[in-house]
Design an enzyme around this catalytic site. Sequence first.
Site, PDB file in Angstrom:
ATOM      1  N   CYS A  39      -4.046   0.542  -2.724  1.00  0.00           N
ATOM      2  CA  CYS A  39      -3.924  -0.717  -1.957  1.00  0.00           C
ATOM      3  C   CYS A  39      -2.537  -1.323  -2.510  1.00  0.00           C
ATOM      4  CB  CYS A  39      -5.221  -1.206  -1.778  1.00  0.00           C
ATOM      5  SG  CYS A  39      -6.427  -0.608  -0.942  1.00  0.00           S
ATOM      6  N   GLU A  62      -3.165  -4.706  -3.307  1.00  0.00           N
ATOM      7  CA  GLU A  62      -3.507  -5.604  -4.393  1.00  0.00           C
ATOM      8  C   GLU A  62      -3.586  -4.763  -5.793  1.00  0.00           C
ATOM      9  OE1 GLU A  62      -5.066  -4.828  -1.363  1.00  0.00           O
ATOM     10  OE2 GLU A  62      -6.566  -6.264  -0.923  1.00  0.00           O
ATOM     11  N   CYS A  82     -10.683  -2.710  -4.936  1.00  0.00           N
ATOM     12  CA  CYS A  82      -9.510  -3.673  -5.278  1.00  0.00           C
ATOM     13  C   CYS A  82     -10.267  -4.988  -5.710  1.00  0.00           C
ATOM     14  CB  CYS A  82      -8.749  -4.292  -4.023  1.00  0.00           C
ATOM     15  SG  CYS A  82      -7.553  -2.950  -3.722  1.00  0.00           S
ATOM     16  N   GLU A 130       0.160   5.225   0.909  1.00  0.00           N
ATOM     17  CA  GLU A 130      -0.832   6.121   1.288  1.00  0.00           C
ATOM     18  C   GLU A 130      -0.336   7.488   0.875  1.00  0.00           C
ATOM     19  OE1 GLU A 130      -1.099   5.618   5.569  1.00  0.00           O
ATOM     20  OE2 GLU A 130      -2.293   3.536   5.070  1.00  0.00           O
ATOM     21  N   CYS A 143     -10.446  -4.481  -0.249  1.00  0.00           N
ATOM     22  CA  CYS A 143     -11.470  -3.594  -0.159  1.00  0.00           C
ATOM     23  C   CYS A 143     -12.208  -3.633  -1.663  1.00  0.00           C
ATOM     24  CB  CYS A 143     -10.975  -2.066  -0.057  1.00  0.00           C
ATOM     25  SG  CYS A 143     -10.140  -1.504  -1.744  1.00  0.00           S
ATOM     26  N   ASN A 172       0.993  -1.325   0.129  1.00  0.00           N
ATOM     27  CA  ASN A 172      -0.004   0.168  -0.063  1.00  0.00           C
ATOM     28  C   ASN A 172       0.843   1.147   0.097  1.00  0.00           C
ATOM     29  OD1 ASN A 172       0.526  -0.913   2.551  1.00  0.00           O
ATOM     30  ND2 ASN A 172      -1.010   0.416   3.596  1.00  0.00           N
TER      31      ASN A 172
HETATM   32  N1  THU Z   1      -5.477  -1.547   2.336  1.00  0.00           N
HETATM   33  C1  THU Z   1      -5.128  -2.405   1.314  1.00  0.00           C
HETATM   34  O1  THU Z   1      -3.664  -2.016   0.831  1.00  0.00           O
HETATM   35  N2  THU Z   1      -5.683  -3.281   0.733  1.00  0.00           N
HETATM   36  C2  THU Z   1      -6.987  -3.420   1.009  1.00  0.00           C
HETATM   37  O2  THU Z   1      -7.719  -4.359   0.416  1.00  0.00           O
HETATM   38  C3  THU Z   1      -7.477  -2.608   2.078  1.00  0.00           C
HETATM   39  C4  THU Z   1      -7.105  -1.610   2.771  1.00  0.00           C
HETATM   40  C5  THU Z   1      -4.702  -0.383   3.010  1.00  0.00           C
HETATM   41  C6  THU Z   1      -5.111   0.986   2.572  1.00  0.00           C
HETATM   42  C7  THU Z   1      -4.482   1.695   3.704  1.00  0.00           C
HETATM   43  O3  THU Z   1      -3.166   2.211   3.394  1.00  0.00           O
HETATM   44  C8  THU Z   1      -4.370   0.851   4.873  1.00  0.00           C
HETATM   45  O4  THU Z   1      -4.520  -0.426   4.186  1.00  0.00           O
HETATM   46  C9  THU Z   1      -5.606   1.071   5.745  1.00  0.00           C
HETATM   47  O5  THU Z   1      -6.911   1.282   5.303  1.00  0.00           O
END
Ligand code: THU
Length: 141
Positions: free
Chosen positions: A59, A61, A100, A50, A97, A48
């Site tokens: 994210c 994925e 994704c 941010e 999520c 991920n």
């Molecule tokens: N996140 C992912 O990388 N993949 C997901 O499917 C759900 C959330 C990350 C986004 C963010 O940086 C952190 O998890 C918290 O939400």
Amino acid sequence: MNNLTGADPETLIGQAREALSNAYSPYSHVRVGAALISASGKIYTGCNVENVSYGLTNCAERTAVFKGVSEEGERFEIIAIAVVAEKEGAPFPIPPCGACRQVLLEFAQSSASQCFFVGKNGALVTWQIADLLPEAFRSEE
Ligand code: THU
């Protein structure tokens, strides 16, 4: 490994765990790693990334999928993807999520394509990618 049922969860989980170490997550402190294997036999990983404008976060994925397309010209069939996460060193349950799920489905047209992630109790959870997004939006149907 290029058949749709041959994905080894432990191998993919291990690669996802390695990818997690590159996570950029100064806001949530959740580090996420993903590793997917394509029918081409190649494995792509992602973490991920941010952003201070939180909604721009990418994210793990989607990072893995976009790397495959961008770096290798993949038009892949995802055999399986594994996703792992930790928050400040502790395991964190991480079902993919909604955004994704839609992106994974784009490249997981086989009903056998799998998704492995860690559930709330720390146990491995396995889903068919197609089942993660019922009544999904598709361009043709
Ligand atoms: N996140 C992912 O990388 N993949 C997901 O499917 C759900 C959330 C990350 C986004 C963010 O940086 C952190 O998890 C918290 O939400």
